[in-house]
Design an enzyme around this catalytic site. Structure first.
Site, PDB file in Angstrom:
ATOM      1  N   HIS A  80      69.359 -68.587   8.215  1.00  0.00           N
ATOM      2  CA  HIS A  80      70.238 -68.994   7.116  1.00  0.00           C
ATOM      3  C   HIS A  80      69.563 -70.086   6.304  1.00  0.00           C
ATOM      4  CE1 HIS A  80      73.974 -69.763   4.976  1.00  0.00           C
ATOM      5  NE2 HIS A  80      73.669 -71.040   5.068  1.00  0.00           N
ATOM      6  N   ASP A 159      87.566 -71.261   6.236  1.00  0.00           N
ATOM      7  CA  ASP A 159      86.509 -71.888   5.442  1.00  0.00           C
ATOM      8  C   ASP A 159      86.679 -71.567   3.961  1.00  0.00           C
ATOM      9  OD1 ASP A 159      83.920 -73.318   5.083  1.00  0.00           O
ATOM     10  OD2 ASP A 159      83.350 -71.355   4.319  1.00  0.00           O
ATOM     11  N   ARG A 166      87.910 -78.390  -1.005  1.00  0.00           N
ATOM     12  CA  ARG A 166      86.923 -79.493  -1.041  1.00  0.00           C
ATOM     13  C   ARG A 166      86.223 -79.530  -2.384  1.00  0.00           C
ATOM     14  NH1 ARG A 166      83.259 -77.652   3.254  1.00  0.00           N
ATOM     15  NH2 ARG A 166      81.929 -79.329   2.535  1.00  0.00           N
ATOM     16  N   SER A 181      81.279 -75.864   7.998  1.00  0.00           N
ATOM     17  CA  SER A 181      81.535 -74.747   7.095  1.00  0.00           C
ATOM     18  C   SER A 181      80.447 -73.669   7.258  1.00  0.00           C
ATOM     19  CB  SER A 181      81.555 -75.282   5.655  1.00  0.00           C
ATOM     20  OG  SER A 181      81.443 -74.253   4.718  1.00  0.00           O
ATOM     21  N   LYS A 185      80.586 -69.800   9.822  1.00  0.00           N
ATOM     22  CA  LYS A 185      80.308 -68.452   9.294  1.00  0.00           C
ATOM     23  C   LYS A 185      79.142 -67.805  10.043  1.00  0.00           C
ATOM     24  CE  LYS A 185      80.436 -70.437   5.255  1.00  0.00           C
ATOM     25  NZ  LYS A 185      80.492 -70.901   3.873  1.00  0.00           N
TER      26      LYS A 185
HETATM   27  N1  URA Z   1      77.823 -74.124   1.764  1.00  0.00           N
HETATM   28  C1  URA Z   1      78.884 -73.797   2.521  1.00  0.00           C
HETATM   29  O1  URA Z   1      79.035 -72.652   2.919  1.00  0.00           O
HETATM   30  N2  URA Z   1      79.754 -74.758   2.827  1.00  0.00           N
HETATM   31  C2  URA Z   1      79.630 -76.042   2.428  1.00  0.00           C
HETATM   32  O2  URA Z   1      80.441 -76.866   2.757  1.00  0.00           O
HETATM   33  C3  URA Z   1      78.521 -76.369   1.627  1.00  0.00           C
HETATM   34  C4  URA Z   1      77.629 -75.378   1.320  1.00  0.00           C
END
Ligand code: URA
Length: 432
Positions: A80, A159, A166, A181, A185
């Protein structure tokens, strides 16, 4: 909820049952967004410790589906990147690593911003299907070693809601919140081991290597805490990666790299990340041994052959791997030229990204459609000596009205000075 907001505001630690109650309540709409916003602001200022962060990750994962990759034989290693301009590493790395026998089952996203995501880029091959049923996805990885598809399952709905909140309440830039976050995932996507590419510089979330290192450590701690081998590299995103920015342009550059002809920084990053993936996947005893294998798989053409298999398996026209001039192109080009002699002392990745989006390569909103042929080819990068009139970049678009604004933003991305700038490392830190 008011008590819990106050508890965090006073810097105390939230318990796992409290965190579970908050996340479940928010997703079920029992707790209003204004109270979650206040809590996010309290967390922004007071932070969370490792126990709280892990509890938050578990609660977020539990809010939706998780993907079971156990039907794929072998150790599944995912990669990632926290996101950058010109980052086409997945299209290079996936085939390289798969050609060495490490199963690559990658669930990817579409992009919002300067270019599309990996899926949009792969759609440069006409016919390429990104929607695979889970059974088909697993079968393809078992048969040819690689599949790259969109997420169909409802992964981490908590999320989606929290990130949107956010984004509009000034609470994105907190290390624990970003780490939970991203990692929720990744962990819900089912890999056994994870390699993280945490970017730093003018085109990254975390501008300084120190902040990026802090984020990388938090993400590695979450991965390890939840039983996945996790390694992070903090890598440079002060200027774009490689020379191509834009969907089909990036696919061309990824193909060149798989042929052993790509730009040095892209090749080097793919070797560094690939080596980590290979070691975690049990394909090599050390990073040095892994690099040798990766170099060999490029030299022999097996990595490029794996890309042909991937494109063909998902319905795309694999002939284009060897006929890149037939990939989507652009009807309009314009050259950005240097206004004075000197060296490129800075090339601001974020501004190149915006210029690329203005040309049509990215999405300004979720509804925007992408111009696959649009984008930028950089002809000079940080440290390149230039004379007045030399080309700095070539802009491509299918909508000529987009050129003037993109050209003006791109000009601001280049700084030209009398002396060559100091070299920046490509990899700042490794965390495991
Ligand atoms: N990318 C994400 O998936 N979440 C965040 O909080 C910041 C960047």
């Amino acid at each position: 909820m008011t008590d819990l907001i106050l508890k965090k505001r006073h810097g105390q630690v939230l318990s796992e049952p409290e965190i579970n109650w908050i996340i479940a309540g928010y997703v079920a709409e029992r707790i209003p967004a204004y109270q979650i916003s206040a809590l996010m602001m309290a967390i922004y200022f007071q932070g969370m410790d490792a126990t709280e962060t892990n509890a938050l990750v578990r609660a977020m994962i539990a809010s939706g589906d998780t993907i079971d990759l156990s039907g794929i034989a072998g150790i599944k290693v995912d990669k990632h990147s926290t996101g950058g301009v010109g980052d086409k590493t997945s299209i290079v790395l996936g085939p390289m690593v798969a050609a060495l026998g490490i199963p690559v089952g990658k669930l990817s996203g579409r992009g919002l911003g300067h270019t599309g995501g990996t899926l949009d880029k792969l759609e440069s091959f006409p016919g390429f299907r990104i929607e695979l049923e889970m059974g088909e996805f697993i079968r393809q990885v078992n048969e040819i070693g690689i599949a790259i598809a969109g997420q169909t399952a409802q992964l981490v709905p908590a999320d989606k809601q929290l990130y949107a909140l956010r984004d509009v309440t000034g609470t994105v830039e907190n290390v624990s919140l970003i780490a939970s976050s991203i990692m929720s995932k990744k962990l819900a996507s089912g890999a056994n081991a994870i390699v993280l590419d945490v970017k730093t510089g003018a085109g990254a979330f975390m501008e300084t290597p120190e902040k990026a290192g802090e984020l990388a450590r938090a993400m590695v701690a979450i991965g390890q805490g939840l039983g996945r081998k996790t390694v992070a590299l903090v890598t440079d995103m002060e200027q774009p990666l490689g020379n191509a920015v834009g969907n089909a342009l990036e696919v061309r550059e990824a193909i060149a790299t798989l042929r052993g002809e790509g730009p040095e920084d892209l090749r080097e990053l793919c070797l560094a990340l690939g080596a980590e993936m290979l070691v975690l996947g049990g394909g090599a005893p050390t990073a040095e041994a892994a690099r040798t294998q990766l170099e060999a798989v490029i030299a022999s053409g097996r990595a490029l052959e794996k890309l042909r298999h991937l494109v063909a398996a998902q319905g795309g026209d694999a002939r284009l791997v060897d006929a890149v001039d037939e990939l989507p192109g652009a009807t309009h080009q314009s050259v950005l030229r240097a206004e004075r002699d000197g060296y490129v002392t800075a090339l601001h990745a974020g501004k190149v990204g915006i210029a690329s989006m203005l040309l049509g390569a990215g999405r300004e909103t979720k509804q925007s459609t992408i111009d696959l042929g649009a984008g930028i080819e950089l002809r000079a990068k940080s440290g390149t000596p230039v004379r007045a009139g030399d080309p700095l970049a070539l802009l491509h678009t299918n909508d000529a009205t987009r050129l003037p604004e993109a050209q003006s933003v791109l000009r601001q991305a280049f700084t030209i000075g009398p002396e060559a700038p100091p070299l920046r490392p490509l990899v700042f830190e490794r965390i495991s």
